[in-house]
Scaffold this motif. Structure first.
Motif, PDB file in Angstrom:
ATOM      1  N   ILE A 149      48.782  46.453  50.685  1.00  0.00           N
ATOM      2  CA  ILE A 149      49.719  45.350  50.449  1.00  0.00           C
ATOM      3  C   ILE A 149      51.122  45.727  50.907  1.00  0.00           C
ATOM      4  N   ALA A 150      51.489  46.991  50.723  1.00  0.00           N
ATOM      5  CA  ALA A 150      52.865  47.431  50.963  1.00  0.00           C
ATOM      6  C   ALA A 150      53.188  47.669  52.437  1.00  0.00           C
ATOM      7  N   ARG A 151      52.254  47.513  53.326  1.00  0.00           N
ATOM      8  CA  ARG A 151      52.533  47.733  54.749  1.00  0.00           C
ATOM      9  C   ARG A 151      53.568  46.723  55.247  1.00  0.00           C
ATOM     10  N   GLY A 152      54.770  47.208  55.516  1.00  0.00           N
ATOM     11  CA  GLY A 152      55.824  46.346  56.041  1.00  0.00           C
ATOM     12  C   GLY A 152      56.451  45.421  55.023  1.00  0.00           C
ATOM     13  N   ARG A 153      56.150  45.625  53.732  1.00  0.00           N
ATOM     14  CA  ARG A 153      56.655  44.733  52.684  1.00  0.00           C
ATOM     15  C   ARG A 153      57.117  45.539  51.476  1.00  0.00           C
ATOM     16  N   ARG A 154      57.949  44.920  50.667  1.00  0.00           N
ATOM     17  CA  ARG A 154      58.332  45.504  49.386  1.00  0.00           C
ATOM     18  C   ARG A 154      57.441  44.917  48.301  1.00  0.00           C
ATOM     19  N   VAL A 155      57.018  45.764  47.388  1.00  0.00           N
ATOM     20  CA  VAL A 155      56.039  45.358  46.372  1.00  0.00           C
ATOM     21  C   VAL A 155      56.634  45.504  44.981  1.00  0.00           C
ATOM     22  N   SER A 156      56.461  44.475  44.183  1.00  0.00           N
ATOM     23  CA  SER A 156      56.767  44.488  42.759  1.00  0.00           C
ATOM     24  C   SER A 156      55.436  44.541  42.011  1.00  0.00           C
ATOM     25  N   LEU A 157      55.350  45.402  41.011  1.00  0.00           N
ATOM     26  CA  LEU A 157      54.105  45.562  40.258  1.00  0.00           C
ATOM     27  C   LEU A 157      54.353  45.323  38.777  1.00  0.00           C
ATOM     28  N   ASP A 158      53.476  44.560  38.153  1.00  0.00           N
ATOM     29  CA  ASP A 158      53.524  44.406  36.705  1.00  0.00           C
ATOM     30  C   ASP A 158      52.906  45.645  36.059  1.00  0.00           C
ATOM     31  N   GLY A 159      53.570  46.181  35.050  1.00  0.00           N
ATOM     32  CA  GLY A 159      53.132  47.404  34.407  1.00  0.00           C
ATOM     33  C   GLY A 159      51.792  47.330  33.702  1.00  0.00           C
ATOM     34  N   GLN A 160      51.257  46.116  33.515  1.00  0.00           N
ATOM     35  CA  GLN A 160      49.906  46.002  32.963  1.00  0.00           C
ATOM     36  C   GLN A 160      48.913  46.772  33.832  1.00  0.00           C
ATOM     37  N   GLY A 161      49.215  46.834  35.136  1.00  0.00           N
ATOM     38  CA  GLY A 161      48.330  47.521  36.057  1.00  0.00           C
ATOM     39  C   GLY A 161      48.382  49.031  35.955  1.00  0.00           C
ATOM     40  N   LEU A 162      49.305  49.563  35.159  1.00  0.00           N
ATOM     41  CA  LEU A 162      49.358  51.007  34.905  1.00  0.00           C
ATOM     42  C   LEU A 162      48.762  51.374  33.554  1.00  0.00           C
ATOM     43  N   VAL A 163      49.005  50.562  32.529  1.00  0.00           N
ATOM     44  CA  VAL A 163      48.731  51.025  31.164  1.00  0.00           C
ATOM     45  C   VAL A 163      47.564  50.331  30.466  1.00  0.00           C
ATOM     46  N   ARG A 164      47.118  49.187  30.941  1.00  0.00           N
ATOM     47  CA  ARG A 164      46.028  48.505  30.238  1.00  0.00           C
ATOM     48  C   ARG A 164      44.684  49.152  30.565  1.00  0.00           C
ATOM     49  N   VAL A 165      44.015  49.657  29.541  1.00  0.00           N
ATOM     50  CA  VAL A 165      42.721  50.308  29.715  1.00  0.00           C
ATOM     51  C   VAL A 165      41.662  49.237  29.992  1.00  0.00           C
ATOM     52  N   PRO A 166      40.925  49.342  31.102  1.00  0.00           N
ATOM     53  CA  PRO A 166      39.949  48.303  31.462  1.00  0.00           C
ATOM     54  C   PRO A 166      38.622  48.466  30.733  1.00  0.00           C
ATOM     55  N   GLU A 167      38.590  48.054  29.471  1.00  0.00           N
ATOM     56  CA  GLU A 167      37.364  48.122  28.691  1.00  0.00           C
ATOM     57  C   GLU A 167      37.320  46.951  27.722  1.00  0.00           C
ATOM     58  N   ILE A 168      36.109  46.520  27.399  1.00  0.00           N
ATOM     59  CA  ILE A 168      35.910  45.406  26.477  1.00  0.00           C
ATOM     60  C   ILE A 168      36.316  45.831  25.069  1.00  0.00           C
ATOM     61  N   GLY A 169      36.950  44.892  24.354  1.00  0.00           N
ATOM     62  CA  GLY A 169      37.366  45.155  22.982  1.00  0.00           C
ATOM     63  C   GLY A 169      38.864  44.996  22.826  1.00  0.00           C
ATOM     64  N   GLU A 170      39.385  45.430  21.699  1.00  0.00           N
ATOM     65  CA  GLU A 170      40.814  45.314  21.448  1.00  0.00           C
ATOM     66  C   GLU A 170      41.597  46.025  22.542  1.00  0.00           C
ATOM     67  N   LEU A 171      42.620  45.337  23.047  1.00  0.00           N
ATOM     68  CA  LEU A 171      43.408  45.886  24.149  1.00  0.00           C
ATOM     69  C   LEU A 171      44.017  47.223  23.769  1.00  0.00           C
ATOM     70  N   ARG A 172      43.819  48.238  24.632  1.00  0.00           N
ATOM     71  CA  ARG A 172      44.420  49.542  24.441  1.00  0.00           C
ATOM     72  C   ARG A 172      45.317  49.861  25.627  1.00  0.00           C
ATOM     73  N   LEU A 173      46.394  50.568  25.343  1.00  0.00           N
ATOM     74  CA  LEU A 173      47.312  51.015  26.380  1.00  0.00           C
ATOM     75  C   LEU A 173      47.355  52.532  26.390  1.00  0.00           C
ATOM     76  N   ASP A 174      47.369  53.133  27.588  1.00  0.00           N
ATOM     77  CA  ASP A 174      47.631  54.557  27.706  1.00  0.00           C
ATOM     78  C   ASP A 174      48.261  54.825  29.071  1.00  0.00           C
ATOM     79  N   ALA A 175      48.661  56.045  29.299  1.00  0.00           N
ATOM     80  CA  ALA A 175      49.385  56.395  30.522  1.00  0.00           C
ATOM     81  C   ALA A 175      48.509  57.121  31.535  1.00  0.00           C
ATOM     82  N   SER A 176      47.202  56.892  31.497  1.00  0.00           N
ATOM     83  CA  SER A 176      46.276  57.608  32.382  1.00  0.00           C
ATOM     84  C   SER A 176      46.103  56.895  33.728  1.00  0.00           C
ATOM     85  N   TYR A 177      47.197  56.511  34.338  1.00  0.00           N
ATOM     86  CA  TYR A 177      47.120  55.824  35.628  1.00  0.00           C
ATOM     87  C   TYR A 177      47.196  56.845  36.764  1.00  0.00           C
ATOM     88  N   ASP A 178      46.845  56.386  37.954  1.00  0.00           N
ATOM     89  CA  ASP A 178      46.924  57.224  39.145  1.00  0.00           C
ATOM     90  C   ASP A 178      48.377  57.265  39.622  1.00  0.00           C
TER      91      ASP A 178
END
Length: 254
Positions: free
Chosen positions: A127-156
Motif C-alpha cells: 500500500i505504501a509504495r509511492g504513498r503516505r499511509v495512516s494506520l489505525d492502532g487496532q491493527g497493532l493491538v487487537r488480538v484476532p481471536e473469538i471472544g471478549e476483545l483482548r489487546l496486547d503489544a505482540s505486533y510485528d
C-alpha cells in the motif's frame, strides 16, 4: 485524492437491529463534511455485500467492493466513552495481492483494520509504495481471536516502517506505552470527548474537542479520514487533528 482500505463489520447492540460498521462506513459519513476527492475500498463476505456495502455507497463517496469470505462481527456495549466488545467473527486477511489498484493521484491512504490479522506488514508495504499511509492502532493491538476483545503489544515491528501516521485510541496507547517513543513520524492519540494529543519528534501537543454526548461508535475512523484529508491538503499535523476533532463533533451531533 485520498483512499481508505478496510474490512466492514456487522455490529450488534442489545435490543437493536445489526448495524454496518468498520472503517469505510463512518469514514463515508465524515466525508460528506469534507471537500476532498476520496475512494473507499471495503471488504466483507459476498453474502453480506448488499447489507454492508450499500449503506456505505448511499452516503455518496465512491466505494469499491473487495471480494471476501468472512465478515467481522462484534457485540458492542458502551459505558460513557468506555467500549466493551466481544468478537464473534474475524474478517479477512488482506494479502498484498488483495490490495486494489489505487488511482495514480492518491497520495495518502488510511488503513482501517479491525484486528491485528487484517493487514500484515507485507501488505502495508504494498500500500505504501509511492504513498503516505495512516494506520489505525487496532491493527497493532487487537488480538484476532473469538471472544471478549483482548489487546496486547505482540505486533510485528516491521509494520511501523511503512507508516507515516499512527492513530491510537487511549486504551491502545496504554498497551503500547509512551507514544512519543513509537518509531513513527506522527502519532495521534484520541481521548474521546476530551480531544486528542499529537506527538511529533517526541513533543506532545493537546488538541481540545467539543463536548460530545452521543454514541461514539466510529468516531476514530471519522477522525482519521478527516485528519488524512487535511494532511493531503497540506495542513500540518496539529491543524489536521483540530480538523478531525471538529468533523467528529459535527458528525456525532447531527
Amino acid at each position: 485524492m485520498i483512499a481508505l482500505l478496510g474490512n466492514l463489520s456487522r455490529d450488534l447492540f442489545a435490543g437493536q437491529e445489526p448495524r454496518p460498521g468498520g472503517g469505510p462506513f463512518p469514514a463515508a459519513r465524515a466525508l460528506r463534511r469534507l471537500d476532498v476527492r476520496a475512494e473507499l475500498h471495503a471488504r466483507c463476505a459476498l453474502e453480506d455485500r448488499d447489507a454492508l456495502v450499500l449503506p456505505v455507497a448511499r452516503l455518496g463517496t465512491a466505494v469499491r467492493y473487495v471480494p471476501g469470505e468472512s465478515t467481522a462481527t462484534f457485540r458492542i456495549s458502551y459505558e460513557g466513552d468506555r467500549r466493551s466488545m466481544v468478537i464473534e467473527a474475524i474478517g479477512d486477511v488482506w494479502s498484498p495481492d488483495d490490495v486494489p489498484r489505487l488511482r495514480d493521484n492518491v497520495r495518502w491512504v488510511h488503513v482501517a483494520p479491525l484486528a491485528r490479522s487484517d493487514f500484515p506488514a507485507e501488505t502495508l508495504a504494498r500500500i505504501a509504495r509511492g504513498r503516505r499511509v495512516s494506520l489505525d492502532g487496532q491493527g497493532l493491538v487487537r488480538v484476532p481471536e473469538i471472544g471478549e476483545l483482548r489487546l496486547d503489544a505482540s505486533y510485528d515491528p516491521a509494520m511501523l516502517s511503512h507508516i507515516q501516521t499512527l492513530k491510537l485510541a487511549e486504551e491502545e496507547a496504554e498497551v503500547l506505552g509512551d507514544p512519543a517513543a513509537i518509531p513513527v513520524p506522527e502519532v495521534v492519540v484520541t481521548h474521546g470527548s476530551r480531544g486528542a494529543t499529537v506527538y511529533l519528534g517526541g513533543v506532545a501537543e493537546h488538541v481540545p474537542a467539543f463536548g460530545i454526548d452521543a454514541d461514539p461508535t466510529g468516531a476514530g475512523d471519522a477522525f482519521s479520514i478527516a485528519y488524512v484529508a487535511a494532511r493531503a491538503a497540506g495542513l500540518p499535523p496539529v491543524a489536521a487533528a483540530r480538523r478531525g476533532a471538529t468533523v467528529v463533533a459535527d458528525m456525532l451531533t447531527e
